[in-house]
Design a protein around this motif. Structure first.
Motif, PDB file in Angstrom:
ATOM      1  N   VAL A  11       4.943 -44.586  15.818  1.00  0.00           N
ATOM      2  CA  VAL A  11       5.785 -45.553  15.551  1.00  0.00           C
ATOM      3  C   VAL A  11       6.480 -45.053  17.112  1.00  0.00           C
ATOM      4  O   VAL A  11       5.938 -43.566  16.943  1.00  0.00           O
ATOM      5  CB  VAL A  11       6.022 -44.623  13.918  1.00  0.00           C
ATOM      6  N   SER A  12       7.229 -45.678  17.695  1.00  0.00           N
ATOM      7  CA  SER A  12       8.332 -45.239  18.760  1.00  0.00           C
ATOM      8  C   SER A  12       9.257 -45.048  18.613  1.00  0.00           C
ATOM      9  O   SER A  12      10.122 -44.970  17.209  1.00  0.00           O
ATOM     10  CB  SER A  12       8.650 -45.929  18.977  1.00  0.00           C
ATOM     11  N   GLY A  13       9.993 -43.749  19.375  1.00  0.00           N
ATOM     12  CA  GLY A  13      11.206 -43.287  18.519  1.00  0.00           C
ATOM     13  C   GLY A  13      11.145 -41.297  17.674  1.00  0.00           C
ATOM     14  O   GLY A  13      12.106 -41.296  17.238  1.00  0.00           O
ATOM     15  N   ALA A  14       9.705 -41.229  17.381  1.00  0.00           N
ATOM     16  CA  ALA A  14      10.220 -40.438  15.776  1.00  0.00           C
ATOM     17  C   ALA A  14       8.712 -39.193  16.016  1.00  0.00           C
ATOM     18  O   ALA A  14       8.102 -39.872  16.918  1.00  0.00           O
ATOM     19  CB  ALA A  14       9.594 -40.948  14.701  1.00  0.00           C
ATOM     20  N   VAL A  15       9.054 -37.848  16.359  1.00  0.00           N
ATOM     21  CA  VAL A  15       7.990 -36.975  15.884  1.00  0.00           C
ATOM     22  C   VAL A  15       8.505 -36.133  14.466  1.00  0.00           C
ATOM     23  O   VAL A  15       8.847 -36.079  13.912  1.00  0.00           O
ATOM     24  CB  VAL A  15       8.413 -35.799  17.038  1.00  0.00           C
ATOM     25  N   VAL A  16       7.252 -35.566  14.986  1.00  0.00           N
ATOM     26  CA  VAL A  16       7.531 -34.893  13.088  1.00  0.00           C
ATOM     27  C   VAL A  16       7.749 -33.053  13.533  1.00  0.00           C
ATOM     28  O   VAL A  16       7.479 -32.695  14.334  1.00  0.00           O
ATOM     29  CB  VAL A  16       6.385 -35.325  12.384  1.00  0.00           C
ATOM     30  N   GLY A  17       9.137 -33.596  13.277  1.00  0.00           N
ATOM     31  CA  GLY A  17       9.933 -32.274  12.862  1.00  0.00           C
ATOM     32  C   GLY A  17       9.839 -30.704  12.196  1.00  0.00           C
ATOM     33  O   GLY A  17      10.003 -29.683  12.559  1.00  0.00           O
ATOM     34  N   GLY A  18       9.446 -31.337  11.194  1.00  0.00           N
ATOM     35  CA  GLY A  18       9.095 -30.149  10.288  1.00  0.00           C
ATOM     36  C   GLY A  18       8.589 -30.670   8.848  1.00  0.00           C
ATOM     37  O   GLY A  18       8.299 -31.607   8.777  1.00  0.00           O
ATOM     38  N   VAL A  19       7.802 -29.555   8.519  1.00  0.00           N
ATOM     39  CA  VAL A  19       7.188 -30.273   6.872  1.00  0.00           C
ATOM     40  C   VAL A  19       6.680 -28.959   5.941  1.00  0.00           C
ATOM     41  O   VAL A  19       7.458 -27.508   5.823  1.00  0.00           O
ATOM     42  CB  VAL A  19       5.098 -30.141   7.450  1.00  0.00           C
ATOM     43  N   PHE A  20       6.961 -29.736   4.709  1.00  0.00           N
ATOM     44  CA  PHE A  20       7.126 -28.881   3.601  1.00  0.00           C
ATOM     45  C   PHE A  20       5.496 -28.948   3.168  1.00  0.00           C
ATOM     46  O   PHE A  20       5.506 -29.923   2.603  1.00  0.00           O
ATOM     47  CB  PHE A  20       8.173 -28.047   3.075  1.00  0.00           C
ATOM     48  N   ASP A  21       4.901 -27.456   2.248  1.00  0.00           N
ATOM     49  CA  ASP A  21       4.213 -27.999   0.989  1.00  0.00           C
ATOM     50  C   ASP A  21       4.243 -26.729   0.033  1.00  0.00           C
ATOM     51  O   ASP A  21       3.586 -26.387   0.846  1.00  0.00           O
ATOM     52  CB  ASP A  21       3.206 -29.005   1.462  1.00  0.00           C
ATOM     53  N   LEU A  22       3.654 -27.876  -0.965  1.00  0.00           N
ATOM     54  CA  LEU A  22       3.519 -26.004  -1.577  1.00  0.00           C
ATOM     55  C   LEU A  22       2.319 -25.262  -1.945  1.00  0.00           C
ATOM     56  O   LEU A  22       2.237 -24.323  -1.697  1.00  0.00           O
ATOM     57  CB  LEU A  22       3.302 -26.967  -3.745  1.00  0.00           C
TER      58      LEU A  22
END
Lengths: 348, 348, 348, 348
Positions: free
Chosen positions: B42-53
């Motif tokens: 995808v153009s124009g995005a990065v994953v900045g943070g994640v959460f999971d149990l």
């Protein structure tokens, strides 16, 4: 008195040639087509006589059938010793009287569907044949001979896709008479799917419902299309889209859904064309090219006495279920179909 | 305070690069797949943070996403200034609370379907977004981006096949948990067709009925398959075969029937193979290869702020109609769907 | 000095954002389309600068690409520190000089096919890159990324259809300039199949013949269509119908024939339409919709430095074999292709 | 002495019934199948006599054909007054003598392909029939009656896709005798495409070339597959892949390429099945199901005296071109086919 070994069997002609002489009552589109097949594409048969209310039309078909005799009285045709068996392709309302005359004469008869337009008419025919004591009547549900439908039935028998659960049917004609009664979609058209559902699953239809979306603007007030939802005694669901003003062409398709796979009948023609930005296969304009092979095989089966055709009981059942569907259409309710039990003569 | 020009728009990152930093809550199959697409396709995005149990699972996805920050508190992720927008792919029951937190924080949020499992939960979300005053929520009905479905909608718009009358849908999964509640076929699976029917015809569903044939022996007691019959306010009929133990593969197909023609979506793969007596095309094993392009386009649309995704109202309506279908399944009756009127915020 | 881990790798931008800044030389149809993809559909890239002989056209593309800088000197673009890599989509005759400039600058470059129109031009490029000592050049044979072709290659690798024997290719365009040189069918169009044959079988083409039927009356004197018959070193036969005035649409198809099965690539669209007596799927009008996904994946691969693209050696080989085919067309004889051995830099 | 109105016409039987009595020489697979069709699926014919070197096999077929007479001398069968016409399905080497005997007796004869295995043998037959002065001989190139091929010819006649330019043929059998002479692929199998090319374009083949890739490891030393490239006098190119160890099934397909469109014959069966991850149509195991309808229509046409079958000249031409192809295979050169001019008897 004829003794039939096989149901619906046409006895060999008395001339000793083995060729059976068929009398045709009704030489409109269907009757003329049957005459052509019997004369040019079926082994062991000739057209021996024809009758039609339109005498000129009868003479035309007789001439194209190698000089068959033209009868002016249908009962004389049925009674004539030179006629071994009778094919009825006259108007629906006349089927009952001609079929009864054939039974009275002990002659095998192939009657175009419907056997009779009313449940009562069908019942009178059942009574007559039962009294006669052996099967003489075949009903022209030709789809039972279509190579696509017989493929489906053969596949089910292999067990390769498991037990059947559903059948999705599509049945479309390009155009119908505007304002035609809404019930006709069921009694004239979807009746084929009623028969095929019974035949494919060897099961009776026990419940029906009919849904109708808004009608096409081309239908002139007829409720067209409709969606029939049929359930068989063993719980298979068969839905039928019947749409007689589909405009784009004639099409009969279905998908059989079973426990581990599905089978689709769409009968594509042998060739496709790339032209003007499209890769296309042609759709037939009406039912005759689509079911040409089915009609030929149906007639050959009848002439051979192979007995794979629909019986009078099948003709009765189709009309019976169709009437229940008409009620369901009119009321919007689900209906349980209370079919009488199958007479002994029709149990295999 | 965010001022959105386009509905569902994700604002540019504050770093001045134009790249948007997405926080992902829930990194199971769907969340991990979204992370992969945002990072690599995808153009124009990065994953900045994640959460999971499952903290380890979160770290795995963060590592595969170019070193995104791992949060131990989902509300901290939602609140973090370095997160421009939030994608929710956690378990269904948690959607409501996370979506409400995003709305409270004024952050754009893409929530996997369902928006919430209950009508009441969806209503609370609508209330919150309406109070906020602008659209922040997108619901992950990704089929709206599938090239096949968008082809159908574009074809309808041309008028080339006339006004729509029916939509026949088939939705099959190879296997489900044996004995799964029968209602889940509607709320988890057929809910996609509920949304597509609304979207394709730009119309609300006003009546529903559910027919069920005998169930597959592989379903472990679940009523599977089922046939939903939906009618829209303008009278279009949309029937849906949902069959979650079809065994042979994953398949989503439909045929749109209109006044002068029909269009079929079957999405064949680009190649076919002749082998062992068969000429075959492969069917996908599950929904991910089938809708891979839809997911990519859905995310790109969301990142671009193009606003083609489903709104919170669409999420509410899908859950509302699904509940009516569950009642229809249980009772065997037709139900009229009494949907509230569309809030001003969602009228275009 | 750039140290490349992966062949063709585009290094991360110096701005620390991880986003690579691409300079585009040539903003005609292809260049503008690449700019659009880099801006809107590829992860990790932006258009950093553009050059075109038509300054206005360059400004238009720059504007649509988020405000990229417009250069008036292509060599300045290549040299600029704010440009991480270069994409060449200018006229064929200019490819050589720009590619050589990129190599001299040590910058990764993606050059649209052909690498150069002449064997000598390609050889000079090989010499330059070999002297440089690492791979910087990728050639835009985008079909290597088409999901259909990669399916075929993956299928071959499984061994499920055995060892390959033949490849039947069809390559049709709706219309070409009337009277276009007959050699152009080979050098501009069939060159894609020359590359795909080499790539699919990981083998060199060692013999060529060209057959030409009578030409289409629409070709204005060009020998169109033509049938190329190529044989690889290991004996696989690849025939190519190239027909640039096929009128009905754009189409690229092939059938791979192996020892126990075959695989066909025809890439049907997701929907089909029944209308006016036909059941049809649309054919694309030109190559762009057909290979849209291939172009996107090609660019993403290049930006990711994944190194699946064609090398300068592949570009050389395609031009070399094309020249042999042109001789075969002109003489009517079979030709043995005397390809030089592959330089060390291009052996994997 | 027979006076034929239509070429190849079978006169009505002398018994006055209009049913023609056919004598069959050779009751192997093909002969037995023809006997079955004449007895059960063709109008106006019965099997009157049979001969086979294997007397038991002859008796079996006679019994299944309604009690036809078993002859122990093929010449007695040909001479018998109770035999109206002769069908030859014996081994290739015996065709010439039996056909000559039929011509001498003035009896219509349908000879399975090839008319004779050698050009000289075919020439002697032409001489005999020419001396007789009217056409008695039909050659069993049944594809001329296949609904797919007749669709192609009818489409060409409409002009809807313009003038023909190319025909791409694929002809595959699952397995052949290992180590079979390489020439047999041409003389036994591809000979059907030689005939179809002449028939479809109503044109003679004037140039041939044969390309052979490396052979399948399953071919036991036979050069299999082969690619024939045929050019007609008017410049249409017809290429033929013949592959007799294709393993996966039997398949005959072609694509006709014309100036504004193309037509593909692939003859899909009426049903498809979804199972085990595949959506598939079955391929036939051998040529009989594929061409069942063609054989039936060929026999009906012959019995009807409709004269659409291949003539002795067509049989000669097929053998003549096949011999040129065998030389082209052996030499690797293109060959000009120097066909004698068509005798007056065979010009329409």
């Amino acid at each position: 008195m004829t003794t039939l070994i096989e149901p619906g069997h046409v006895p060999a002609g008395t001339g000793g040639t083995g060729v059976k002489r068929i009398g045709i009552i009704g030489t409109g589109i269907m009757g003329a087509d049957h005459a052509r097949l019997l004369t040019h594409a079926v082994s062991g048969a000739v057209v021996g006589g024809v009758f039609d209310l339109d005498d000129e039309r009868a003479r035309g078909v007789a001439g194209a059938s190698g000089g068959a005799e033209v009868f002016t009285d249908p009962y004389a045709l049925i009674a004539d010793d030179a006629i071994d068996a009778v094919l009825i392709a006259s108007s629906d309302a006349t089927h009952e009287e001609y079929v009864l005359a054939c039974v009275a004469a002990g002659k095998p008869v192939l009657c175009e569907k419907p056997l009779a337009p009313t449940v009562d008419g069908c019942a009178r025919i059942l009574d007559a044949e039962t009294a006669h004591g052996s099967r003489l009547i075949t009903v022209g549900f030709m789809r039972r001979f279509d190579p696509g439908y017989t493929d489906l039935k053969a596949l089910l028998a292999t067990g390769e896709i498991g037990a059947p659960l559903m059948l999705h049917n599509v049945h479309r004609n390009p155009a119908a008479v505007p304002g035609m009664p809404s019930a006709n979609l069921i009694t004239n058209s979807a009746v084929h799917e009623l028969d095929i559902t019974r035949w494919l699953f060897d099961d009776e239809i026990s419940e029906v419902a009919v849904h109708a979306p808004r009608s096409s603007g081309n239908a002139g007030g007829t409720r067209d299309p409709q969606l029939l939802v049929l359930t068989t005694a063993s719980g298979v669901l068969s839905d039928v889209e019947i749409f007689v003003n589909a405009r784009y062409g004639y099409e009969v398709r279905c998908e059989l859904v079973a426990e581990t796979g599905t089978a689709t009948l769409d009968a594509p023609p042998p060739t496709s064309v790339r032209r003007s930005g499209l890769h296309a296969r042609e759709l037939p304009a009406d039912w005759r090219p689509r079911f040409a092979e089915a009609y030929r095989l149906e007639l050959q089966d009848w002439i051979d006495g192979a007995g794979q055709g629909a019986t009078a009981w099948d003709g009765f059942a189709a009309t019976f279920v169709a009437q229940a569907c008409v009620k369901a259409l009119e009321s919007g309710e689900r209906y349980t179909v209370e079919m009488p039990s199958t007479p002994e003569l029709y149990r295999r």
